[in-house]
Enzyme design. Structure first.
Site, short mmCIF file in Angstrom:
data_model
loop_
_atom_site.label_atom_id
_atom_site.label_comp_id
_atom_site.label_asym_id
_atom_site.label_seq_id
_atom_site.Cartn_x
_atom_site.Cartn_y
_atom_site.Cartn_z
N GLU A 30 42.10 73.89 44.36
CA GLU A 30 40.75 74.11 44.86
C GLU A 30 40.28 72.80 45.47
O GLU A 30 40.01 71.85 44.75
CB GLU A 30 39.84 74.53 43.70
CG GLU A 30 38.48 74.93 44.17
CD GLU A 30 37.38 74.73 43.13
OE1 GLU A 30 36.33 75.36 43.25
OE2 GLU A 30 37.58 73.93 42.18
N ASN A 43 37.33 95.03 23.51
CA ASN A 43 37.09 95.20 22.07
C ASN A 43 35.62 95.46 21.76
O ASN A 43 35.20 95.37 20.61
CB ASN A 43 37.58 93.97 21.28
CG ASN A 43 36.76 92.73 21.60
OD1 ASN A 43 36.01 92.72 22.57
ND2 ASN A 43 36.90 91.71 20.79
N HIS A 89 34.11 83.35 42.35
CA HIS A 89 33.13 83.41 41.26
C HIS A 89 32.04 82.34 41.39
O HIS A 89 31.19 82.25 40.52
CB HIS A 89 33.86 83.25 39.92
CG HIS A 89 34.51 81.90 39.79
ND1 HIS A 89 35.60 81.52 40.54
CD2 HIS A 89 34.23 80.84 39.01
CE1 HIS A 89 35.94 80.29 40.24
NE2 HIS A 89 35.13 79.86 39.31
N ASP A 90 32.11 81.52 42.42
CA ASP A 90 31.12 80.46 42.59
C ASP A 90 30.13 80.76 43.72
O ASP A 90 29.36 79.89 44.11
CB ASP A 90 31.82 79.13 42.89
CG ASP A 90 32.58 78.60 41.69
OD1 ASP A 90 32.17 78.90 40.55
OD2 ASP A 90 33.59 77.91 41.88
N ASP A 130 44.05 79.34 35.43
CA ASP A 130 43.31 78.18 35.85
C ASP A 130 43.78 76.96 35.07
O ASP A 130 43.86 77.01 33.84
CB ASP A 130 41.81 78.39 35.54
CG ASP A 130 40.98 78.49 36.79
OD1 ASP A 130 40.84 77.46 37.48
OD2 ASP A 130 40.46 79.59 37.08
N ASP A 143 41.82 73.79 39.18
CA ASP A 143 40.38 73.64 39.32
C ASP A 143 39.99 72.25 39.82
O ASP A 143 40.55 71.25 39.35
CB ASP A 143 39.76 73.87 37.92
CG ASP A 143 38.26 73.84 37.96
OD1 ASP A 143 37.68 74.72 38.60
OD2 ASP A 143 37.68 72.93 37.35
C1 NOJ Z 1 35.23 74.93 40.11
C2 NOJ Z 1 35.09 76.25 39.44
O1 NOJ Z 1 35.42 77.25 40.38
C3 NOJ Z 1 33.68 76.36 38.93
O2 NOJ Z 1 33.38 77.64 38.47
C4 NOJ Z 1 33.50 75.32 37.86
O3 NOJ Z 1 32.15 75.31 37.46
C5 NOJ Z 1 33.87 73.94 38.36
N1 NOJ Z 1 35.08 73.91 39.11
C6 NOJ Z 1 34.02 72.99 37.20
O4 NOJ Z 1 35.17 73.29 36.46
#
Ligand code: NOJ
Length: 563
Positions: free
Chosen positions: A259, A23, A334-335, A98, A203
């Site tokens: 995770e 958008n 993404h981490d 998530d 998560d």
């Molecule tokens: C794991 C996630 O992958 C990360 O991006 C997040 O900051 C932490 N959990 C806290 O939710």
């Protein structure tokens, strides 16, 4: 071994905020994903994981949830989500979301109530403790560190107590000991299943249970002790998972992926995912994430892939889980920094090293997940100053290390550029148009070298990284190779070799061999004791088996049965 749809799926992780702006407000959103579904279908993936889209103050880009039942306005609406699910299903793709169970935002109504008074009905939804007085000083309830820097406790003036927060101070940890919290989460997860989602990436699941609140004796040099065992993989957690499984997961045809981080041994992986335990379907572990000295390095030049370590880690999980549990296979998410900047050689061998990395990973056992942008070999962006970083974790650490403890700023920034989560959150590079075609207005984040690396350039090029990924996905889904690639055994080969990665997959009479040179040198090939081999896929077009592997050369080889 039981066959399941989620074992045979090919996953793709979408970092919503950075994927595509539908958008034109500068932020990736759900309509943006809908617009790109044909692209994803063309790639061939069929299990999409969408990072959090919930209402949130975005301290941690949505992992800080303020309302579990609403979509953040900047990401779209619930209607958009429903139409995304519907359109994805029409294209034979499943959608998982998530599920954030460990904490909420401090702006969630539960926390707002909880912090009001000691006897508020929501007080016990979170973990509150009185201060300690040590040597006359007010001190945190324990000396444990937070993942994002500093203590895992935050003092709250109004009630003069600390609340626990293992991530940012705006992400208070929920108290899973409280049956009301458990019930709220059961209701919430059920509600999402009723919306038609196909599963959850759960998560920070390994942190739901906390140890007894006593100081850690480890890490004498640290002010706050990064002793993650105090809140990772503790026994009580398995009770919570069994409850969620019984009340929610088992009632739907969904997949659940936990995770579990870097502290979980394989035995824990089995405990989480063995079907007899009725907990989760699979886990993401982190053991292979940093096998390249990124944390020790001061600059890019000091990065160097530890091939032996990578082989050992993968071998351990692949063989250890076989027949007993299941995991997701992925390079990075993404981490972490971008795969190419971590294990590839984008400057000298962009295509070759990207294809080699894909060959090494995606023929292993487990459910594969591509992180968005990996399929075109995206690299880390260039950070010029602290203003280029968005990640709360880096900003916290900058405050503590540079501002408070006067660490050298350039050294801090150089290391942040190598390790920061912002690398992965750089914008998806769709084309060589302004801002990589991500948005028509100034975007929220930094972007990598989109003139050189972009989807438009690769999508119709038969030699591109994108096309190579398509071929891998097609092989993995094909009738001919699906069983051996999904259900076959794994045997790590040449484990002591410093440069080559190799393994064998076997199932019934089929055997597939993966060989790869993970370096920029030409490396002699150990003898392969088979007469008849057929090359199914190679990253150097038309190459046959030769006495040496070229820089970053990789192949998938079928061992033919001898007559
Ligand atoms: C794991 C996630 O992958 C990360 O991006 C997040 O900051 C932490 N959990 C806290 O939710």
């Amino acid at each position: 071994m039981d066959k399941n749809w989620w074992k045979e799926a090919f996953g793709y992780q979408i970092y919503l905020r950075s994927f595509f702006d539908g958008n034109n407000d500068g932020i990736g959103d759900l309509p943006g994903i809908i617009a790109k579904l044909p692209y994803l279908a063309h790639l061939g993936v069929n299990l999409l994981w969408i990072c959090p889209f919930y209402t949130s103050p975005m301290d941690d880009n949505g992992y800080d949830v303020a309302n579990f039942y609403r979509v953040a306005r900047e990401y779209g609406t619930l209607k958009d989500l429903r139409s995304l699910i519907k359109s994805a299903h029409q294209l034979q793709m499943k959608v998982i979301i998530d599920l954030v169970l460990n904490h909420t935002s401090d702006e969630h109504p539960w926390f707002k109530a909880s912090r009001k008074s000691l006897n508020n009905p929501y007080r016990d939804y979170y973990i509150w403790k009185k201060p300690r007085i040590i040597d006359g000083q007010q001190t945190e309830p324990t000396n444990w560190a937070s993942f994002f820097g500093g203590s895992c406790w935050e003092f709250d003036v109004r009630t003069q107590e600390y609340y626990m927060k293992i991530f940012s101070k705006k992400m208070p940890d929920l108290n899973w000991e409280n049956p009301k919290v458990q019930e709220e989460m059961v209701q919430m997860a059920t509600w999402w299943c009723e919306q038609g989602i196909d599963g959850f990436r759960i998560d920070a699941i390994s942190h739901l249970a906390k140890a007894e609140f006593v100081d850690s004796d480890l890490f004498p040099d640290h002010e706050y002790k990064p002793d993650w065992s105090k809140y990772s993989n503790l026994p009580r957690l398995h009770d919570y998972l069994k409850l969620l499984n019984k009340r929610v997961f088992s009632k739907y045809n969904i997949v659940t992926i936990g995770e579990v981080g870097g502290n979980a041994p394989v035995s824990e992986g089995i405990a989480y995912t063995n079907p007899k335990n009725h907990e989760l379907n699979m886990v993401f572990n982190f053991d292979h994430n940093w096998c390249n000295n990124a944390w020790g390095a001061q600059s890019k030049k000091e990065l160097s892939t530890d091939v032996q370590q990578l082989k050992a880690v993968f071998h351990k999980w692949q063989t250890g889980l076989y027949g007993q549990g299941w995991n997701a296979i992925y390079w990075l998410n993404h981490d972490q920094p971008r795969l190419m900047s971590q294990y590839g050689d984008p400057e000298h061998y962009h295509q070759e090293s990207a294809k080699m990395l894909a060959t090494v990973l995606y023929f292993m056992g487990g459910t594969p997940f591509i992180y968005n942008g990996e399929e075109i070999g995206m690299t880390n962006p260039e950070f010029k100053s602290i203003a280029d970083f968005r990640d709360v974790s880096i900003i916290n650490q900058y405050e503590i290390n540079v501002k408070r403890h006067h660490q050298d700023e350039q050294a801090f920034l150089a290391r942040a550029a190598l390790t920061s989560r912002d690398n992965a959150r750089s914008l998806m590079q769709w084309s060589d148009q302004a801002d990589g075609g991500f948005s028509l207005v100034k975007p929220w984040n930094i972007i990598g070298d989109y003139h050189k690396i972009n989807v438009a350039k690769q999508i119709n090029d038969p030699q591109s990284i994108f096309t190579y990924y398509r071929r891998i996905i097609a092989l993995r889904k094909s009738d001919q190779y699906r069983d051996v690639l999904v259900y076959g055994t794994y045997e790590g080969l040449w484990m002591e070799h410093p440069d080559l990665f190799a393994y064998m997959r076997s199932y019934a009479h089929q055997r597939l061999l993966v060989i790869a040179n993970m370096t920029k040198k030409t490396v002699a090939l150990p003898s392969i004791p088979y007469q008849q081999v057929k090359i199914i896929l190679a990253n150097y077009e038309g190459r046959q088996l030769s006495p040496a592997l070229l820089p970053y050369e990789a192949m998938l080889i079928q061992i033919e049965e001898e007559d």
